[in-house]
Design a protein around this motif. Structure first.
Motif, PDB file in Angstrom:
ATOM      1  N   ARG A 171       0.857  -1.195   0.000  1.00 37.30           N
ATOM      2  CA  ARG A 171       0.000   0.000   0.000  1.00 37.30           C
ATOM      3  C   ARG A 171       0.889   1.240   0.000  1.00 37.30           C
ATOM      4  N   GLU A 182       1.539   3.867   2.849  1.00 39.99           N
ATOM      5  CA  GLU A 182       1.044   3.302   4.110  1.00 39.99           C
ATOM      6  C   GLU A 182       1.976   2.222   4.654  1.00 39.99           C
ATOM      7  N   THR A 183       2.250   1.199   3.827  1.00 41.22           N
ATOM      8  CA  THR A 183       3.125   0.113   4.271  1.00 41.22           C
ATOM      9  C   THR A 183       4.487   0.171   3.582  1.00 41.22           C
ATOM     10  N   MET A 201       5.227   2.851   8.939  1.00 41.30           N
ATOM     11  CA  MET A 201       4.968   1.991   7.780  1.00 41.30           C
ATOM     12  C   MET A 201       5.191   0.523   8.117  1.00 41.30           C
ATOM     13  N   GLN A 213       2.209  -0.671  10.116  1.00 41.02           N
ATOM     14  CA  GLN A 213       1.027  -0.840   9.280  1.00 41.02           C
ATOM     15  C   GLN A 213       1.158  -2.057   8.361  1.00 41.02           C
TER      16      GLN A 213
END
Length: 392
Positions: free
Chosen positions: A321, A324-325, A354, A357
């Motif tokens: 993502r 996000e990650t 990150m 997540q």
């Protein structure tokens, strides 16, 4: 897992005239079950999480086998499709591009770009001879193209459920003539590390190490990463875990660029060593230039709370993502990859966030337990809808 692997390797040897236990689900594969990465590691994880109605043996050949005795066959090797008789429910896991791409890469090395053609004699011959896709040896080229056509002809005739390990792969199957209703996407899962893992610490981040894990071959993008390293902050150190035929050439490239002091070549690493390398980096770099069907490296990084900087190719974006990650970058883009590495190298909080997540995403969607549950749903549906020969 090593005991499980040893047991499976002993039981996977098929003897002439051998009788199999009836009404069980069998995994069928010419891949070894082990810890060599890719399909080998995936199969080992499947057996580690198997239920009582799944045999603890691997079938390596279906030739002259009475398939009516099986509850279901789960195939993993393309050549096994040649001997499917239709006597029992059958599914096939598509782990790579070999069913619809003669070279198996979907990558045009001459142009350094992903191949967007569907299979055809003319297009794939041009791709091999002009665009340098895979082997260009005449006899091998003819054999691979004819073999792909033969497979696609068979796949359109047999009743098999095809499980793609990414939506990217599923769409490739459909574009090459596999009926959409016979395909389904089931993203891969991984077994969680047996050793304790922890979120990124400030101390580890300050050590400024990044990690590449994979085979050292041209498609994996290590050359791109090495050329990018000279545009990153000088304190950043690259650890490389893996072996491959490209290693001597890339070691010379690193020497030419004056990067020897910033790179450690670890070669093949066992599970313990790999875990150590994951734990000592602040980010994992996944720079594939070919369209990775899925890419388990992303999930392995998440299991250790590490962010991933990966190529926006193939099935990688379905696991990563962006923002996000980890960070997605265009393939072969040195500037964008350097910017992403430098960004995370100077922002501990973002790297930490990150990584957390990514770990949360793994636990929600990509554990092996979740993957096996998804498979069992498909098993049940395939069995329920199967029309047994002779049944009115």
């Amino acid at each position: 897992m090593s005991k499980i692997i040893h047991k499976l390797q002993q039981k996977s040897q098929k003897l002439p005239g051998e009788i199999f236990a009836e009404n069980l689900i069998y995994q069928c594969s010419n891949f070894e079950v082990g810890e060599g990465g890719g399909v080998e590691t995936y199969l080992a994880a499947l057996f580690e999480h198997r239920s009582p109605d799944i045999s603890d043996r691997v079938i390596k050949s279906l030739k002259n086998v009475d398939q009516s005795q099986f509850k279901l066959l789960h195939l993993h090797s393309p050549d096994l499709l040649l001997h499917v008789t239709g006597q029992c429910p059958t599914i096939f896991s598509v782990h790579n591009h070999s069913l619809y791409c003669p070279s198996g890469t979907k990558y045009l090395a001459g142009q350094q770009t992903i191949c967007h053609r569907n299979f055809s004699y003319l297009g794939c011959t041009w791709g091999k001879l002009v665009d340098k896709c895979g082997s260009r040896k005449p006899l091998r080229t003819v054999r691979e193209i004819q073999g792909t056509q033969h497979f696609l002809d068979i796949l359109k005739k047999i009743k098999v459920t095809f499980i793609a390990n990414s939506e990217y792969v599923r769409q490739q199957l459909i574009k090459n003539g596999i009926p959409a209703e016979q395909t389904v996407t089931v993203h891969c899962g991984i077994s969680l590390p047996q050793t304790p893992t922890a979120p990124l610490s400030l101390e580890v981040h300050q050590n400024q190490r990044i990690l590449f894990v994979g085979r050292i071959v041209s498609d994996k993008g290590l050359e791109w990463l090495i050329k990018t390293l000279i545009h990153t902050k000088p304190q950043i150190h690259l650890d490389i875990a893996g072996e491959g035929w490209e290693r001597p050439r890339l070691e010379k490239l690193a020497t030419t660029l004056g990067l020897n002091h910033r790179i450690t070549w670890h070669g093949w690493c066992d599970r313990h060593k790999i875990n150590q390398l994951y734990q000592q980096c602040f980010a994992v770099i996944f720079p594939s230039v070919w369209p990775e069907p899925a890419g388990l490296v992303t999930l392995e990084a998440y299991a250790r709370y590490r962010p991933v900087i990966g190529s926006a190719v193939g099935g990688i974006p379905e696991h990563l993502r962006d923002g996000e990650t980890g960070i997605l970058v265009p393939g072969n883009d040195i500037k964008k990859l350097a910017q992403a590495i430098n960004y995370l190298s100077t922002d501990y909080q973002k790297s930490l966030e990150m990584g957390k997540q990514g770990h949360a995403l793994l636990m929600r969607e990509f554990t092996m337990n979740r993957h096996v549950n998804n498979l069992r749903t498909i098993y049940a549906k395939t069995i329920a809808e199967f029309e047994y020969p002779g049944k009115k």
